[in-house]
Design an enzyme around this catalytic site. Structure first.
Site, short mmCIF file in Angstrom:
data_model
loop_
_atom_site.label_atom_id
_atom_site.label_comp_id
_atom_site.label_asym_id
_atom_site.label_seq_id
_atom_site.Cartn_x
_atom_site.Cartn_y
_atom_site.Cartn_z
N SER A 1 -4.10 -9.05 7.27
CA SER A 1 -3.72 -7.79 7.58
C SER A 1 -3.04 -7.66 8.73
CB SER A 1 -4.87 -6.84 7.37
OG SER A 1 -4.53 -5.76 8.12
N ASP B 1 0.79 -1.27 0.10
CA ASP B 1 0.02 0.14 -0.13
C ASP B 1 0.87 1.33 -0.01
OD1 ASP B 1 -2.53 -1.19 0.05
OD2 ASP B 1 -2.68 -1.17 2.02
N ASP C 1 -7.56 3.28 12.83
CA ASP C 1 -6.23 3.88 12.79
C ASP C 1 -6.39 5.28 12.23
OD1 ASP C 1 -4.89 1.87 14.36
OD2 ASP C 1 -4.67 0.78 12.47
N ARG D 1 -0.21 4.33 17.55
CA ARG D 1 -0.52 5.37 16.58
C ARG D 1 -0.30 6.92 16.80
NH1 ARG D 1 0.11 1.52 13.70
NH2 ARG D 1 -1.45 0.47 12.29
N1 ARG Z 1 -8.37 -3.82 16.15
C1 ARG Z 1 -7.27 -2.96 16.51
C2 ARG Z 1 -7.27 -1.65 16.70
O1 ARG Z 1 -8.44 -1.06 16.37
C3 ARG Z 1 -5.87 -3.48 15.51
C4 ARG Z 1 -5.84 -2.78 14.64
C5 ARG Z 1 -4.71 -3.18 13.52
N2 ARG Z 1 -4.38 -2.26 12.67
C6 ARG Z 1 -4.26 -2.47 11.31
N3 ARG Z 1 -4.01 -1.54 10.52
N4 ARG Z 1 -4.23 -3.86 10.94
O2 ARG Z 1 -6.66 -1.15 17.36
#
Ligand code: ARG
Length: 424
Positions: free
Chosen positions: A196, A34, A144, A115
């Site tokens: 992912s 990406d 995110d 993040r």
């Molecule tokens: N569900 C978790 C969260 O919202 C993990 C997210 C993982 N992020 C990703 N871009 N794969 O914090």
């Protein structure tokens, strides 16, 4: 102006970049498909320069030289690799430990904690490199994007944000075709989309593929960090964790710097199959999803910390804190790291944790981490008082009936009122 370009000019939020004003972009670059496609795409679409930033939060198995080489080869003006493991551990993971932070009863928030730090560093490097815009690779369906954009908009209102994955409408197939066309190396070819993944030193998450089928039991190839419990050693392992003011400082008597301690705990837990969480989760953007988490360090250190806190806290402290912990975890999950209430809550957590010094012994065995021993100079515990033997010292058994009479007074009055009157 093309229709597509016009569509991009329509901005919903104040912090979204004006496409005509985008000249130099700070791209949060992972080296994956990406963000590699994005690196080229931004240069072409916006006729802009791109500066890359890759943040090391302790995600295992990354080769940062390869990532940097790839970025420069794809036309990045500069590529900064920042090792933020220590700041992450000290200023993000340790507060989470003091707050016993779990969202939804099982998610230790490793991504949610990472993040705001990544976005804070993006702001720093954007300013340093003269960028006007920050670009990230988040989709429009996840948490995110909320965490990153809320951070940028809070810390740097002068910077714009672009999120190409939300707008470019390329699926995986198109991205791979775009990559091929533009000489971007694609790992693994075009077979089925991989999981992912997101990870750092506090845990790893997997989403996608069969995980989206709620009736599908976990396939073992998803576990790249934690040994499946049935394959874990037949011998239990004992691990003693020492805390000072709520922060883990030593394992089995060996003092370790925080990053090393978290990594070591993860390694021991992973070997014993500890920290697999199959989680149904309410995202902040309204979706309900399933995540598979591997959180071996958190599965040891959070219960150990919680146990020590229970030992040194009074009944009133122990009753009160979980409500605030929930609020802390929710704010962090929901992308509001910079919200003043989070700092207010941290002040409370730090104050309570001034007493949280001592040692907790854990037994790790085939997927479980169980507390088996405790000790602390601050324990509000007296073995002589707690035992079944005679009265003495601060405790008089003959005082108990008087206590019970007054303690139950209102409850007894209400019972009588409701039951005897009702019967009349
Ligand atoms: N569900 C978790 C969260 O919202 C993990 C997210 C993982 N992020 C990703 N871009 N794969 O914090």
């Amino acid at each position: 102006m093309s229709g597509e370009r016009q569509a991009r000019t329509m901005r919903t939020a104040s912090y979204e970049a004006d496409p005509d004003a985008v000249e130099r972009v700070l791209l949060l670059y992972s080296g994956g498909l990406d963000t590699s496609v994005m690196l080229k795409w931004i240069q072409d679409e916006y006729d802009a320069e791109v500066v890359c930033l890759t943040v090391n939060l302790g995600q295992p198995g990354e080769d940062y030289e390869v990532i940097e080489g790839k970025a420069l080869k794809l036309g990045a003006l500069e590529c900064h690799i920042v090792d933020a493991r220590e700041e992450f551990a000290r200023d993000y993971v340790c507060p989470a430990i003091r707050a016993n932070a779990l969202y939804g009863g099982g998610y230790p928030l490793f991504t949610a904690l990472g993040r705001p730090l990544i976005a804070k560093l993006a702001v720093e490097y954007a300013r340093r490199s003269g960028c006007d815009t920050i670009a990230h690779g988040c989709t429009g369906k996840g948490n995110d994007q909320v965490r990153i954009e809320a951070t940028v908009a809070t810390l740097a209102p002068e910077l714009g944000v672009i999120a190409p994955v939300r707008s470019w409408q390329m699926g995986r197939e198109e991205e791979i075709a775009y990559a091929r066309e533009h000489g971007i190396p694609v790992k693994g070819g075009t077979e089925a989309a991989p999981y992912s993944i997101d990870d750092n030193l506090w845990g790893r998450s997997s989403e996608g593929r069969w995980i989206e089928d709620l009736s599908h039991a976990p396939e073992e190839d998803v576990f790249q960090l934690v040994t499946p419990p049935r394959l874990a050693p037949d011998e239990a392992e004992l691990l003693e964790v020492e805390f000072e003011r709520g922060v883990p400082v030593a394992l089995n008597g060996e003092r370790l710097a925080i990053v090393e301690l978290l990594e070591r705990a993860a390694e021991i837990g992973a070997r014993h199959g500890v920290g697999i969480v199959d989680h149904i989760e309410d995202r902040i953007v309204g979706l309900k999803v399933r995540d598979i988490y591997e959180v071996p360090a958190a599965a040891i250190l959070l219960p150990a910390h919680q146990e020590l806190e229970r030992l040194v806290g009074t009944i009133h402290q122990n009753q009160f804190k979980p409500g605030l912990e929930n609020q802390w975890a929710f704010l962090v999950y929901a992308g509001l790291w910079w919200e003043p209430l989070r700092a207010d809550l941290d002040a409370f957590m730090e104050r309570v944790n001034e007493q949280v010094t001592g040692r907790i012994g854990m037994e790790l065995y085939k997927g479980r981490a169980r507390v088996i021993t405790r000790s602390s100079e601050n324990a509000v515990y007296d073995a002589a008082l707690a035992s079944f033997s005679e009265s003495g010292g601060l405790f008089s058994q003959t005082a108990s009936p008087g206590f019970i009479e007054l303690w139950s007074l209102q409850s007894r009055m209400a019972w009588r009122l409701r039951n005897e009157q009702g019967a009349r």
